[in-house]
Design a protein around this motif. Structure first.
Motif, PDB file in Angstrom:
ATOM      1  N   GLY A  96      23.356   1.359 -35.865  1.00  0.00           N
ATOM      2  CA  GLY A  96      22.429   1.924 -35.845  1.00  0.00           C
ATOM      3  C   GLY A  96      21.364   2.767 -34.538  1.00  0.00           C
ATOM      4  O   GLY A  96      20.539   3.177 -34.852  1.00  0.00           O
ATOM      5  N   GLY A  97      22.387   3.855 -34.548  1.00  0.00           N
ATOM      6  CA  GLY A  97      21.748   5.180 -33.923  1.00  0.00           C
ATOM      7  C   GLY A  97      21.853   6.014 -34.900  1.00  0.00           C
ATOM      8  O   GLY A  97      21.449   7.028 -34.885  1.00  0.00           O
ATOM      9  N   ALA A 135      18.278   8.797 -38.398  1.00  0.00           N
ATOM     10  CA  ALA A 135      17.465   9.514 -39.881  1.00  0.00           C
ATOM     11  C   ALA A 135      16.522   8.958 -40.071  1.00  0.00           C
ATOM     12  O   ALA A 135      15.863   9.024 -40.866  1.00  0.00           O
ATOM     13  N   VAL A 136      15.553   8.138 -39.192  1.00  0.00           N
ATOM     14  CA  VAL A 136      14.719   7.063 -40.206  1.00  0.00           C
ATOM     15  C   VAL A 136      13.397   7.176 -38.939  1.00  0.00           C
ATOM     16  O   VAL A 136      12.742   7.406 -39.465  1.00  0.00           O
ATOM     17  N   TYR A 178      19.026   9.915 -31.240  1.00  0.00           N
ATOM     18  CA  TYR A 178      19.945   8.906 -31.895  1.00  0.00           C
ATOM     19  C   TYR A 178      19.795   7.731 -30.995  1.00  0.00           C
ATOM     20  O   TYR A 178      20.432   6.713 -30.979  1.00  0.00           O
ATOM     21  N   TRP A 179      19.526   8.079 -29.615  1.00  0.00           N
ATOM     22  CA  TRP A 179      19.448   6.906 -28.749  1.00  0.00           C
ATOM     23  C   TRP A 179      17.788   6.996 -27.581  1.00  0.00           C
ATOM     24  O   TRP A 179      18.654   8.004 -27.032  1.00  0.00           O
ATOM     25  N   VAL A 203      25.322  16.977 -32.860  1.00  0.00           N
ATOM     26  CA  VAL A 203      25.685  15.751 -33.083  1.00  0.00           C
ATOM     27  C   VAL A 203      26.244  15.118 -33.932  1.00  0.00           C
ATOM     28  O   VAL A 203      27.051  13.940 -34.238  1.00  0.00           O
ATOM     29  N   LEU A 204      27.196  16.164 -35.027  1.00  0.00           N
ATOM     30  CA  LEU A 204      27.630  15.142 -35.606  1.00  0.00           C
ATOM     31  C   LEU A 204      29.408  14.918 -35.303  1.00  0.00           C
ATOM     32  O   LEU A 204      29.766  13.591 -35.548  1.00  0.00           O
ATOM     33  N   TRP A 205      29.548  15.603 -33.931  1.00  0.00           N
ATOM     34  CA  TRP A 205      30.386  15.204 -33.216  1.00  0.00           C
ATOM     35  C   TRP A 205      30.101  13.587 -32.976  1.00  0.00           C
ATOM     36  O   TRP A 205      31.394  12.871 -32.509  1.00  0.00           O
ATOM     37  N   VAL A 206      28.920  13.157 -32.813  1.00  0.00           N
ATOM     38  CA  VAL A 206      28.992  11.698 -32.127  1.00  0.00           C
ATOM     39  C   VAL A 206      29.335  11.097 -33.516  1.00  0.00           C
ATOM     40  O   VAL A 206      30.124   9.981 -33.073  1.00  0.00           O
ATOM     41  N   TRP A 207      28.996  11.269 -34.639  1.00  0.00           N
ATOM     42  CA  TRP A 207      29.488  10.274 -35.900  1.00  0.00           C
ATOM     43  C   TRP A 207      31.086  10.388 -35.804  1.00  0.00           C
ATOM     44  O   TRP A 207      31.989   9.745 -36.105  1.00  0.00           O
TER      45      TRP A 207
END
Lengths: 684, 143
Positions: free
Chosen positions: A233-234, A239-240, A246-247, A640-644
């Protein structure tokens, strides 16, 4: 096809009702055959709901616009996978999807446990089917996905089919949207199984820990799906929506976070019951709360109660949910109160520096967090009821309270698993924590020297690396012991160690993922944002990044028209990539959207301190007043990459913890207990 | 044993106290009143001191970009409100003429509403359709 779907749903409703009655009567009158037929009715209901869902999917793929749902959520030019995703992108479809997943979970749970836990089955069946019944009532009578479009013809109402559908909401036309709702729903419905068995165990006064053993895997699977769902969801929002984050603490996002918080609390505190026979009432309360919050989350997002505060979505299903939730709450509360004597704790808290107390703090904090999110989300409703004015609290409120909570949780993530049950000695504290503390402090100091000046960010960096340090140390020590006994290289020893106690080391991997997640969160303190109006050939410089606009042009597909900017990105005059943010206009819905261009910029290890991994995030926000220049939003989002990555590691860790542990192979020398003796080995 | 239990309770009380204080001050800082345009004008001078959230329809032809800022006008019935958007997020794509919009910010003494946040919903498309949930800017319609 639509008739088949409709009748399947109706029949499923009948089976569901029959199953509840048969299970209850079979149990009261002790008729095994009747109980068996109740269990079979569960399977039949499941089959029918799956058929109905299949019908809707086929109708969607066939562009059958006679159905109101399809006419308003799909169109001919929509790519096939989005047509399939349209199954869960609107009210009617998503509730059918709920029923479908719910019935699959119920059928599997019944099929797996019907012989081994026969005495728990009747009430578990009743609980599962009661939930399914509620959703089937919605599917059949409130928001039927198979409703046909009718128009007044010369001889009364006639079915009609528009030439093309209204199209899927462009915001939902994103790959994450294909996979995000199923994951989240699997998480939501997954909690119904532990809920049903807990309720059944409580009603039948079956031995305290049994339901926990049955439902441990179910709980972890549900939790895992919920984690994936929340993170996707984040990812979707990132992305959209094009605001660079992302939150946003939106009610919809919060609704998915609430059961995750209580579910996480439950996964931890349930260990207290397994090991020490404590917290029995609390655990029951937590699993009930988690499931109720799952339903409540569906209610919030589906009913439009909160959106209607914003004067947006309206819906008729609110009252249904309100009644169902009150019923659930009443049943849970009633059963819990009636069985309080049965849930007496077998042990007391011994010491502040113990595993038990770290779990208690973990629960306290997670629940406080859950309450704070709930409070903030419902604030408009509460304030209107109390003061008569609608007041909302936005992101500043949530951040103010959730950031310290998150950091405290991160701290517990590091220390909790290393505390012993009952009591921890100073000597063990020193041995376990000195080096990780120094490691964390060093990284934080280095970050400070390289320009990180945000207090919370520094604390988070310190704690995250402290946690990583403790986990590494644990793996290292365990692997060293194995290597002393057996011929293995380090990697082999770590794998062997993990296989011997998947639950414990899987848990460490999850915690490692959490630490990475927080490193990702830290990045949001250092986001850079610039806006520029540009013509082809223009250059924009942001810090040491340079953006050169190559062209602005138009492209067209069957589904949409896109204005596209081609932009070359340089850092320190070195070419990095060409990005193409778009602004799309969807033909069917007549709505514009922005397609964000995101480029995850990976730094080489040596550069990482000067240039931490940053996403370059470009938004084509629209045309300026002169209709020549494009408005460009430029974000540099570090880490941010580290969130994913952290999310993926958490899911991987859950996978490890789900695999049964394998005892040391016979024939090989058995490993001695590890030097940290006070710690109980967590048995599988 | 008793001492440890007491210590636990004491730490729990301290933690919850700190969180409650953070929550309270957080609400004070972030609270935003929902008002209609007539209510905003009825508040008189009080309106300048509060964070407000106002809903209305975008007056056709009123959206203008000036530098990094965007101006537009909302109306509810025959009362209108001039809005200047100064936020950092890009405006929602759905902010077009006649769209339903919600603006969050402060009402300045110069009779302009300074918005930090704008949400909007396209009015035209969904009217003809059955009342299903359509998302506002940040709410996926998928749950």
């Amino acid at each position: 096809m639509d008739a088949l779907g409709s009748y399947s749903l109706l029949l499923a409703f009948c089976f569901c009702l029959y199953s509840i009655l048969a299970a209850l009567i079979g149990h009261w009158k002790q008729k095994p055959l009747l109980q068996q037929s109740a269990e079979r009715a569960v399977l039949a209901a499941c089959g029918l709901v799956v058929v109905a869902t299949f019908c809707l999917a086929v109708l969607l793929l066939r562009d059958d616009f006679r159905l109101a749902y399809i006419a308003s959520h799909s169109n001919r030019a929509l790519p096939v996978y989005f047509k399939f995703a349209a199954l869960w992108s609107g009210q009617e479809g998503s509730l059918l999807w709920w029923s479908c997943l719910m019935s699959l979970f119920a059928a599997t749970a019944v099929a797996v446990n019907r012989r081994t836990h026969a005495h728990l089955m009747p009430y578990a069946v009743v609980a599962l089917m009661a939930v399914l019944l509620f959703f089937l009532i919605l599917n059949n009578f409130a928001v039927n996905p198979f409703r046909l479009l009718t128009a007044d013809g010369p001889r009364g109402p006639e079915v009609f089919s528009p030439p093309d559908g209204g199209g899927l909401n462009p915001l939902l036309q994103h790959p994450a949207m294909v996979i995000h709702p199923p994951m989240l729903y699997l998480g939501f419905v997954g909690f119904s199984v532990p809920f049903a068995f807990a309720l059944s165990a409580l009603i039948t006064r079956s031995k305290g820990e049994q339901w926990i053993r049955i439902t441990r895997h179910w709980t972890m699977i549900a939790w895992c799906f919920l984690t994936i769902g929340v993170l996707l969801g984040g990812r979707w929002a990132y992305a959209v929506l094009g605001w660079g984050g992302y939150w946003g603490w939106d009610p919809v996002e919060n609704a998915s976070l609430l059961p995750w918080l209580t579910g996480t609390a439950f996964l931890h505190s349930v260990m207290m019951q397994e090991k020490r026979g404590m917290m029995k009432v609390w655990n029951m309360g937590l699993i009930f709360a988690t499931f109720l919050l799952c339903i409540f989350g569906t209610f919030l997002t589906r009913s439009g109660v909160l959106s209607s505060v914003h004067a947006f979505a309206q819906s008729a299903i609110g009252p249904y949910f309100a009644v169902f939730l009150s019923l659930l709450l009443f049943v849970c509360g009633f059963v819990l109160l009636r069985r309080l004597d049965f849930l007496k704790s077998e042990n007391q808290l011994d010491s502040l520096a113990s595993r038990e107390s770290s779990f208690l703090f973990n629960n306290l904090i997670l629940l406080a967090s859950c309450f704070a999110v709930l409070w903030g989300t419902l604030f408009p409703l509460i304030s209107e009821a109390v003061q008569g004015v609608k007041i909302s609290v936005g992101a500043p409120y949530f951040n103010k309270i959730q950031v310290p909570i998150g950091l405290f949780l991160l701290f517990l993530t590091g220390v909790g698993p290393l505390f012993a049950w009952r009591r921890t000695s100073m000597e063990s504290l020193r041995r376990n924590f000195t080096r990780p503390l120094i490691f964390g402090a060093l990284v934080a100091i280095v970050s400070f020297i390289f320009g990180a000046r945000n207090f919370y960010a520094l604390v988070a960096i310190f704690l995250a690396f402290f946690v990583i340090g403790t986990i590494t140390l644990e793996f290292f020590r365990g692997a060293r012991v194995i290597r002393q006994k057996e011929e293995r290289n380090w990697a082999g020893a770590v794998i062997e160690l993990t296989r011997r106690n998947t639950r414990r080391y899987g848990g460490y991997v999850i915690h490692f993922g959490v630490a990475l997640l927080f490193i990702g969160f830290v990045g949001s303190a250092f986001t850079i944002h610039e806006q520029a109006e540009v013509l082809p050939g223009d250059q924009v410089t942001v810090r040491n990044y340079r953006f050169v606009v190559q062209s602005l042009d138009q492209q067209e597909t069957d589904n949409h028209i896109a204005s596209q900017a081609r932009i070359d990105v340089f850092r320190n005059d070195k070419f990095l990539a060409t990005l193409t943010p778009e602004r799309r206009f969807y033909k069917a819905s007549g709505q514009p959207t922005t397609e964000v261009a995101i480029w995850p910029h990976l730094s080489k290890p040596l550069e990482i301190l000067q240039h931490p991994h940053a996403d370059i995030y470009l938004v084509f926000a629209g045309m300026a007043e002169d209709n020549q220049r494009a408005v460009l939003q430029i974000y540099i989002n570090p880490l941010v990459l580290w969130v994913w990555v952290g999310g993926a590691v958490m899911v991987f860790g859950t996978g490890i913890a789900l695999v049964p542990s394998r005892p040391p192979q016979p024939g090989r020398p058995t490993r001695k207990r590890k030097p940290t003796k006070e710690r109980d080995e967590v048995a599988a | 044993m008793r001492g440890d239990k007491l210590k636990f309770v004491a730490s729990a009380v301290i933690i919850l106290g700190v969180l409650a204080w953070l929550g309270f001050t957080g609400v004070q800082e972030a609270k935003t009143y929902y008002v209609t345009i007539p209510e905003l004008y009825a508040k008189g001078n009080d309106a300048h001191n509060l964070r407000l959230r106002v809903a209305g329809d975008v007056v056709p032809g009123s959206i203008r970009r000036e530098g990094g800022k965007v101006r537009f006008r909302l109306h509810q019935g025959d009362q209108t409100l001039d809005v200047i958007y100064v936020g950092t997020e890009p405006l929602p794509d759905t902010l077009v003429d006649d769209a339903q919009a919600i603006v969050t910010g402060r009402y300045g003494p110069d009779k302009q509403f300074v918005a930090q946040q704008v949400q909007a919903k396209c009015a035209s498309k969904y009217e003809a359709l059955p009342p299903g949930a359509q998302p506002e800017k940040k709410s996926p319609d998928s749950y």
